[in-house]
Scaffold this motif. Structure first.
Motif, mmCIF file in Angstrom:
data_model
loop_
_atom_site.group_PDB
_atom_site.id
_atom_site.type_symbol
_atom_site.label_atom_id
_atom_site.label_comp_id
_atom_site.label_asym_id
_atom_site.label_seq_id
_atom_site.Cartn_x
_atom_site.Cartn_y
_atom_site.Cartn_z
ATOM 1 N N GLY A 260 4.281 -12.375 3.930
ATOM 2 C CA GLY A 260 3.135 -12.578 4.797
ATOM 3 C C GLY A 260 1.809 -12.207 4.178
ATOM 4 N N ALA A 261 1.816 -11.565 3.004
ATOM 5 C CA ALA A 261 0.575 -11.078 2.391
ATOM 6 C C ALA A 261 0.362 -11.720 1.024
ATOM 7 C CB ALA A 261 0.612 -9.564 2.245
ATOM 8 N N GLY A 262 -0.885 -11.671 0.546
ATOM 9 C CA GLY A 262 -1.183 -12.196 -0.778
ATOM 10 C C GLY A 262 -0.715 -13.629 -0.938
ATOM 11 N N LEU A 263 0.035 -13.880 -2.013
ATOM 12 C CA LEU A 263 0.559 -15.224 -2.275
ATOM 13 C C LEU A 263 2.041 -15.353 -1.955
ATOM 14 C CD1 LEU A 263 -1.283 -16.087 -5.617
ATOM 15 C CD2 LEU A 263 -1.882 -16.783 -3.282
ATOM 16 N N VAL B 179 3.966 -0.307 -3.030
ATOM 17 C CA VAL B 179 3.896 -1.133 -1.818
ATOM 18 C C VAL B 179 2.484 -1.034 -1.236
ATOM 19 C CG1 VAL B 179 5.071 -1.755 0.322
ATOM 20 C CG2 VAL B 179 6.298 -0.412 -1.418
ATOM 21 N N HIS B 180 1.803 -2.160 -1.141
ATOM 22 C CA HIS B 180 0.399 -2.165 -0.739
ATOM 23 C C HIS B 180 0.213 -2.042 0.774
ATOM 24 C CE1 HIS B 180 0.564 -6.274 0.860
ATOM 25 N NE2 HIS B 180 1.272 -6.610 -0.217
ATOM 26 N N GLU B 181 -1.038 -1.870 1.172
ATOM 27 C CA GLU B 181 -1.425 -1.699 2.564
ATOM 28 C C GLU B 181 -1.483 -3.041 3.306
ATOM 29 O OE1 GLU B 181 -4.872 -3.014 0.288
ATOM 30 O OE2 GLU B 181 -3.364 -1.475 -0.093
ATOM 31 N N MET B 182 -1.559 -2.974 4.649
ATOM 32 C CA MET B 182 -1.751 -4.186 5.429
ATOM 33 C C MET B 182 -3.092 -4.821 5.072
ATOM 34 S SD MET B 182 -1.850 -4.720 9.578
ATOM 35 C CE MET B 182 -0.624 -3.438 9.808
ATOM 36 N N GLY B 183 -3.092 -6.107 4.845
ATOM 37 C CA GLY B 183 -4.301 -6.789 4.420
ATOM 38 C C GLY B 183 -4.494 -6.774 2.916
ATOM 39 N N GLY B 184 -3.634 -6.052 2.211
ATOM 40 C CA GLY B 184 -3.737 -5.960 0.766
ATOM 41 C C GLY B 184 -2.806 -6.924 0.060
ATOM 42 N N SER B 185 -2.641 -6.698 -1.230
ATOM 43 C CA SER B 185 -1.748 -7.500 -2.068
ATOM 44 C C SER B 185 -1.423 -6.651 -3.286
ATOM 45 C CB SER B 185 -2.428 -8.808 -2.490
ATOM 46 O OG SER B 185 -3.550 -8.539 -3.303
ATOM 47 N N LEU B 186 -0.633 -7.176 -4.190
ATOM 48 C CA LEU B 186 -0.273 -6.372 -5.362
ATOM 49 C C LEU B 186 -1.486 -5.975 -6.194
ATOM 50 C CD1 LEU B 186 -0.289 -8.300 -8.134
ATOM 51 C CD2 LEU B 186 1.871 -9.090 -7.190
ATOM 52 N N GLU B 187 -2.601 -6.730 -6.040
ATOM 53 C CA GLU B 187 -3.824 -6.359 -6.753
ATOM 54 C C GLU B 187 -4.375 -5.008 -6.292
ATOM 55 O OE1 GLU B 187 -3.486 -10.673 -7.574
ATOM 56 O OE2 GLU B 187 -3.290 -9.464 -5.756
ATOM 57 N N SER B 188 -3.945 -4.540 -5.128
ATOM 58 C CA SER B 188 -4.394 -3.224 -4.667
ATOM 59 C C SER B 188 -3.983 -2.115 -5.628
ATOM 60 C CB SER B 188 -3.829 -2.934 -3.275
ATOM 61 O OG SER B 188 -4.365 -3.812 -2.313
ATOM 62 N N TRP B 189 -3.020 -2.407 -6.496
ATOM 63 C CA TRP B 189 -2.527 -1.424 -7.464
ATOM 64 C C TRP B 189 -2.999 -1.718 -8.885
ATOM 65 C CZ3 TRP B 189 -0.363 2.741 -5.361
ATOM 66 C CH2 TRP B 189 0.245 2.630 -4.105
ATOM 67 N N GLY C 253 -10.214 7.260 1.147
ATOM 68 C CA GLY C 253 -10.205 6.572 2.426
ATOM 69 C C GLY C 253 -8.859 5.929 2.708
ATOM 70 N N HIS C 254 -8.864 4.941 3.584
ATOM 71 C CA HIS C 254 -7.610 4.322 4.009
ATOM 72 C C HIS C 254 -7.010 3.449 2.908
ATOM 73 C CE1 HIS C 254 -4.691 3.282 7.037
ATOM 74 N NE2 HIS C 254 -4.902 1.998 6.870
ATOM 75 N N TYR C 255 -7.857 2.740 2.178
ATOM 76 C CA TYR C 255 -7.390 1.839 1.120
ATOM 77 C C TYR C 255 -7.410 2.588 -0.215
ATOM 78 C CZ TYR C 255 -8.732 -1.347 4.894
ATOM 79 O OH TYR C 255 -8.880 -1.962 6.130
ATOM 80 N N MET C 256 -6.705 3.701 -0.261
ATOM 81 C CA MET C 256 -6.906 4.685 -1.316
ATOM 82 C C MET C 256 -6.505 4.228 -2.716
ATOM 83 S SD MET C 256 -4.104 7.597 -0.149
ATOM 84 C CE MET C 256 -4.819 7.862 1.470
#
Length: 263
Positions: free
Chosen positions: A56-59, A26-36, A239-242
């Motif tokens: 509400g996020a990504g696509l 499960v990604h962060e706020m402002g993120g999307s599945l690409e965060s992984w 950091g926060h977007y680890m």
């Protein structure tokens, strides 16, 4: 990648890998599945890996109005049902994704084997709520560019920008968020109060704090771990977007913990 309708919305998702056990990311706020992107493949040989764009996020379908953590947790349950995954799953989440993962564990204990969360955003201090909501209103009106410098400076520390291409891609993807959906998710966080449910969690939990996280410093992450019976806490250099900044480190933390609790 796939697009499905689940729990009343259209969600973009991907189920990859193989094996009897499933890991939900499960990604962060402002993120999307690409965060992984650099984490998910590391588990593909041993586990099924489900990642998705939260509503509400990504696509995934954009959102307006009120939103609750109940709805976000129910989205995961609906995705698992769609793919016929009925047994217990492990979850890993970053920031708000961590709050969603923990809430899923509280709401669906019979479907949760273990949870790993990084800098979990389980609420907002009362003194920060009004200024945060005021800032959100400005972002909603003016767009994500209004917030990008502060968000990157606090969440993506300069010390972690050695791979400048990775940082630039993340920044550009972050700018692509729908401001109103971003604000709706943020307001969900502002209204969240998870203290009671954290104390009732019974599955194994690992909380990660980032020593370079200036959005949610390690002390906040550690306080979440202390609220969960038996939870482990580890501080790491990130950091926060680890999951974007230090994917190898995060993958190792998740893998080591899940192996240690046989989840």
């Amino acid at each position: 990648m796939d697009f499905i309708e689940a729990n009343g919305v259209g969600l973009r998702c991907e189920l990859s890998g193989g094996g009897e056990r499933t890991l939900v990311l499960v990604h962060e706020m402002g993120g999307s599945l690409e965060s992984w992107d650099e984490v998910a493949p590391r588990f593909a040989k041993a586990r099924r890996v489900l990642r998705y764009d939260t509503r509400g996020a990504g696509l995934s379908q954009k959102i307006r109005g009120e939103l609750t953590l109940d709805t976000m947790a129910d989205d995961i349950a609906a995705l698992l049902d769609h793919f016929g995954i009925s047994g217990k799953v492990a979850l890993a989440g970053i920031a708000v994704g961590g709050a969603i993962a923990l809430h899923f564990a509280a709401r669906y204990p019979a479907r949760t084997s273990a949870v790993v969360v990084g800098s979990p955003a389980t609420g907002i201090a009362a003194e920060r709520r009004v200024p945060a909501l005021d800032r959100l209103a400005k972002i909603e009106a003016a767009g994500m560019a209004l917030a990008v410098e502060d968000s990157m400076q606090s969440g993506y520390a300069p010390e972690l920008r050695g791979d400048i291409g990775r940082f630039q891609r993340f920044r550009a993807r972050w700018l692509g968020n729908d401001p109103s959906s971003y604000a709706t998710i943020w307001r969900m966080l502002a209204n969240a109060d998870m203290q009671g449910e954290l104390a009732r969690l019974s599955c194994p939990v690992l909380v990660l704090g980032g020593s370079l996280d200036r959005v949610r410093p390690p002390a906040l992450a550690e306080s979440v771990a202390k609220a969960i019976p038996g939870a482990r806490y580890t501080e790491i250099r990130t950091g926060h977007y680890m999951s974007v900044q230090t994917p190898e480190l995060i993958a190792d933390c998740i893998d080591d913990f899940l192996r240690s609790v046989a989840a």
